[in-house]
Enzyme design. Sequence first.
Site, PDB file in Angstrom:
ATOM      1  N   ARG A 142       0.806  -1.227   0.000  1.00  0.00           N
ATOM      2  CA  ARG A 142       0.000   0.000   0.000  1.00  0.00           C
ATOM      3  C   ARG A 142       0.833   1.268   0.000  1.00  0.00           C
ATOM      4  O   ARG A 142       0.340   2.333  -0.372  1.00  0.00           O
ATOM      5  CB  ARG A 142      -0.999  -0.043   1.174  1.00  0.00           C
ATOM      6  CG  ARG A 142      -2.137  -1.025   0.925  1.00  0.00           C
ATOM      7  CD  ARG A 142      -2.975  -1.248   2.160  1.00  0.00           C
ATOM      8  NE  ARG A 142      -2.593  -2.458   2.870  1.00  0.00           N
ATOM      9  CZ  ARG A 142      -2.938  -2.729   4.122  1.00  0.00           C
ATOM     10  NH1 ARG A 142      -3.647  -1.870   4.808  1.00  0.00           N
ATOM     11  NH2 ARG A 142      -2.567  -3.860   4.686  1.00  0.00           N
ATOM     12  N   GLU A 160       3.331 -11.496  13.177  1.00  0.00           N
ATOM     13  CA  GLU A 160       2.668 -12.026  14.364  1.00  0.00           C
ATOM     14  C   GLU A 160       3.059 -13.495  14.570  1.00  0.00           C
ATOM     15  O   GLU A 160       3.326 -13.929  15.681  1.00  0.00           O
ATOM     16  CB  GLU A 160       1.162 -11.866  14.192  1.00  0.00           C
ATOM     17  CG  GLU A 160       0.455 -11.710  15.501  1.00  0.00           C
ATOM     18  CD  GLU A 160      -0.988 -11.321  15.304  1.00  0.00           C
ATOM     19  OE1 GLU A 160      -1.379 -10.921  14.193  1.00  0.00           O
ATOM     20  OE2 GLU A 160      -1.737 -11.449  16.296  1.00  0.00           O
TER      21      GLU A 160
HETATM   22  C1  PRP Z   1       0.383  -3.602   6.461  1.00  0.00           C
HETATM   23  C2  PRP Z   1       0.550  -2.107   6.292  1.00  0.00           C
HETATM   24  C3  PRP Z   1       1.967  -1.878   6.729  1.00  0.00           C
HETATM   25  C4  PRP Z   1       2.178  -2.947   7.795  1.00  0.00           C
HETATM   26  C5  PRP Z   1       2.113  -2.318   9.158  1.00  0.00           C
HETATM   27  O1  PRP Z   1       0.952  -4.243   5.371  1.00  0.00           O
HETATM   28  O2  PRP Z   1       0.305  -1.692   4.953  1.00  0.00           O
HETATM   29  O3  PRP Z   1       2.895  -2.083   5.666  1.00  0.00           O
HETATM   30  O4  PRP Z   1       1.087  -3.888   7.658  1.00  0.00           O
HETATM   31  O5  PRP Z   1       2.282  -3.275  10.178  1.00  0.00           O
HETATM   32  P1  PRP Z   1       3.492  -3.227  11.209  1.00  0.00           P
HETATM   33  O6  PRP Z   1       3.693  -1.781  11.602  1.00  0.00           O
HETATM   34  O7  PRP Z   1       2.996  -4.065  12.353  1.00  0.00           O
HETATM   35  O8  PRP Z   1       4.700  -3.810  10.557  1.00  0.00           O
HETATM   36  P2  PRP Z   1       0.823  -5.798   5.084  1.00  0.00           P
HETATM   37  O9  PRP Z   1       2.077  -6.483   5.581  1.00  0.00           O
HETATM   38  O10 PRP Z   1      -0.480  -6.289   5.606  1.00  0.00           O
HETATM   39  O11 PRP Z   1       0.915  -5.873   3.504  1.00  0.00           O
HETATM   40  P3  PRP Z   1       0.023  -5.308   2.298  1.00  0.00           P
HETATM   41  O12 PRP Z   1       0.316  -3.814   2.200  1.00  0.00           O
HETATM   42  O13 PRP Z   1       0.577  -6.079   1.167  1.00  0.00           O
HETATM   43  O14 PRP Z   1      -1.420  -5.583   2.589  1.00  0.00           O
HETATM   44  N1  ADE Z   2      -1.826  -3.440   8.923  1.00  0.00           N
HETATM   45  C1  ADE Z   2      -1.550  -3.859  10.178  1.00  0.00           C
HETATM   46  N2  ADE Z   2      -2.585  -3.633  11.007  1.00  0.00           N
HETATM   47  C2  ADE Z   2      -3.558  -3.050  10.232  1.00  0.00           C
HETATM   48  C3  ADE Z   2      -4.857  -2.551  10.508  1.00  0.00           C
HETATM   49  N3  ADE Z   2      -5.384  -2.618  11.733  1.00  0.00           N
HETATM   50  N4  ADE Z   2      -5.564  -2.011   9.488  1.00  0.00           N
HETATM   51  C4  ADE Z   2      -5.028  -1.947   8.243  1.00  0.00           C
HETATM   52  N5  ADE Z   2      -3.815  -2.392   7.929  1.00  0.00           N
HETATM   53  C5  ADE Z   2      -3.077  -2.941   8.912  1.00  0.00           C
END
Ligand code: PRP
Ligand code: ADE
Length: 178
Positions: free
Chosen positions: A67, A104
Amino acid sequence: MSNYDIDYIKSKVSTVPDFPKKGIIFRDMFPVFRDPLAVEMLIGHMVHRLASTSKNKIDVVVGLDARGFLFGPLIALRLGAAFVPVRKSGKLCGDTFRVEYALEYGTDAFEIQKGAIQPGQNVVIVDDLIATGGSAFAAGELVVQAQANVNSFLFVMELVDLEGRDKLQAPVYSVLQY
Ligand code: PRP
Ligand code: ADE
């Protein structure tokens, strides 16, 4: 940006309980992109914030898979900076710097292409959301491996109670707090 503008952007973020699993309150920022006015406000605000707080020119905006790819190039274009993606393991061609980070359950890895960031460049790391801060910290480690400077971290949303910002190696700014 006025409180009205912040509230306007926040009104476009949808909140989805128990996604992707029970107990998680998911903050979905895709609806922001359905509204060009909200996107303009958001990108304008982030660019203004960077321009007004950075003493040195920003050379590179790094965006996190996936994202962060939505915001990073828009911000980089306005700053006249390069955009460089951090991708999840195995997606980038050529030689890469690599760092493992905690999820996690278990670990994953992030990579960045060698040569995409030059030693000494001034880098901002951008993502949609900071939760635990593990992803952003790992991205910072990649910038350090490239011998560049982490100027700051910039997020659209911050889950404040998780205190992710305390892990990070440089100043942190978020537009919306939850
Ligand atoms: C989500 C979000 C951040 C990350 C934050 O990405 O877009 O990159 O989690 O979590 P953290 O601070 O605990 O590391 P995700 O890994 O779900 O990947 P995505 O953008 O591909 O959905
Ligand atoms: N990535 C990690 N935690 C999230 C949340 N609560 N909502 C959207 N993206 C996330």
